[in-house]
Design an enzyme around this catalytic site. Sequence first.
Site, PDB file in Angstrom:
ATOM      1  N   ASP A  29       0.866  -1.181   0.000  1.00  0.00           N
ATOM      2  CA  ASP A  29       0.000   0.000   0.000  1.00  0.00           C
ATOM      3  C   ASP A  29       0.898   1.225   0.000  1.00  0.00           C
ATOM      4  OD1 ASP A  29      -2.404   1.427   0.041  1.00  0.00           O
ATOM      5  OD2 ASP A  29      -2.375   1.607   2.217  1.00  0.00           O
ATOM      6  N   GLU A  31       0.902   5.595   0.874  1.00  0.00           N
ATOM      7  CA  GLU A  31       0.230   6.779   1.385  1.00  0.00           C
ATOM      8  C   GLU A  31       0.807   7.985   0.653  1.00  0.00           C
ATOM      9  OE1 GLU A  31      -2.266   6.370   3.170  1.00  0.00           O
ATOM     10  OE2 GLU A  31      -1.957   4.432   4.156  1.00  0.00           O
ATOM     11  N   ASP A  86      -2.423   3.949  -6.473  1.00  0.00           N
ATOM     12  CA  ASP A  86      -1.131   3.364  -6.114  1.00  0.00           C
ATOM     13  C   ASP A  86      -0.300   3.080  -7.359  1.00  0.00           C
ATOM     14  OD1 ASP A  86      -1.535   2.932  -3.136  1.00  0.00           O
ATOM     15  OD2 ASP A  86      -3.217   1.776  -3.910  1.00  0.00           O
ATOM     16  N   TYR A 152      -1.842   3.030  11.940  1.00  0.00           N
ATOM     17  CA  TYR A 152      -2.920   3.103  10.944  1.00  0.00           C
ATOM     18  C   TYR A 152      -2.414   2.613   9.585  1.00  0.00           C
ATOM     19  CZ  TYR A 152      -6.099   5.321   7.557  1.00  0.00           C
ATOM     20  OH  TYR A 152      -6.953   5.562   6.503  1.00  0.00           O
ATOM     21  N   ASP A 156      -3.095  -1.372   7.085  1.00  0.00           N
ATOM     22  CA  ASP A 156      -3.527  -1.521   5.697  1.00  0.00           C
ATOM     23  C   ASP A 156      -2.938  -2.757   5.028  1.00  0.00           C
ATOM     24  OD1 ASP A 156      -5.108   0.684   5.821  1.00  0.00           O
ATOM     25  OD2 ASP A 156      -3.720   2.034   4.806  1.00  0.00           O
TER      26      ASP A 156
END
Length: 369
Positions: A29, A31, A86, A152, A156
């Site tokens: 993932d 961010e 992504d 957090y 993911d």
Amino acid sequence: MLPFTYIEDDASLSELVEQYHQASVLVLDTEFVRTRTYYARLGLIQVYDGKTLALIDPLEVSDLTPFWALLQRDDLITVLHSCSEDLEVLANYGQCQPKQLFDSQIAAALCGFGHGIGYAKLVEQCLNISLDKGESRTDWIKRPLTDAQLHYAANDVEYLYQIYPQLLDKLKQSERLAWVFEEGERMTQGRLDAPDGETAYLRVKNGFQLTSQQLAYLKVLAKWRLEQALAKDLALGFVVKDHALIALAKKRPQSVSDIYKMSELTEQEKRRHAKTLVAVLKSADLQNLPQPIDVLALKPGYKSAFKAIKNCLTCIAEAADVPMELIGSKRHIHEYLQWVWEGKTSEPPLVLTGWRGELTASKLEQLSL
């Protein structure tokens, strides 16, 4: 909550990548932050191979090349959720795309979870865990990141790694695993291509309103705007907005004073670009005019033909227990109808290819459009 490794130097990244090369599945993932920029700004990369959960800091690691190379292994399955953005990040920062892409949102749709299920809801349904969404608006570029933000981010990939085997089993039972990888291949196609300035005008909203001559002006304006956006890393709308480009193409101001009279441009845009816009408009090629943008939806019979295709695909989707949006979105239907009405001379549309074609081709051929 699994412990995680925070990677903030090249040596640690090399060691991590060496370990990950032993894996056959990697959950990933990213961010990022996107406000005014053309490209999203990468703030964090989360990775988990079932042994080591790592958070890679791209603002501290100076050379991510080993990691980008890892993602391009032919035998590595890369698992992401709703990964379109992504993939854009990977293309921009790593000039790479996964070879075997498993999008868990698409996989979930093919497993009966419904179309477009969010990550938190998928975790809740598969693992009976409610995720804290408190950090969803984090500025991932700001440092230092708090413990809450890091946990957090780690969630993911931790939970997605647990969900993956469940989806995999369901897909194997329904013989749909190949469909997911087919979708992954389709989603990565063209991602590494440079933005095309010559066709940028086709993506300007309401371009269909313009005549061929006006489109010639829009073409040079849209190409200039794209070049500005790329050079300054600005979202297109922060250079000049679509409606202003349309107005410029229609009015064709001949001088700076003409530009200043236009209400469609902001005062800032006038100050920054007035001289340039006049020059750009004068560069339009009026000897080789673009074809008018054909608006299929305005043609006689469009609504009835669209409805017939939609009804047909709806029946197919229900019979196959596949979300209609995945088989035949509005765009898919539009592409199919355009292909039919243009004499079926171009490449078959998406709805007729791959696993979709296996479900739809024979039924669609029976329609009289």
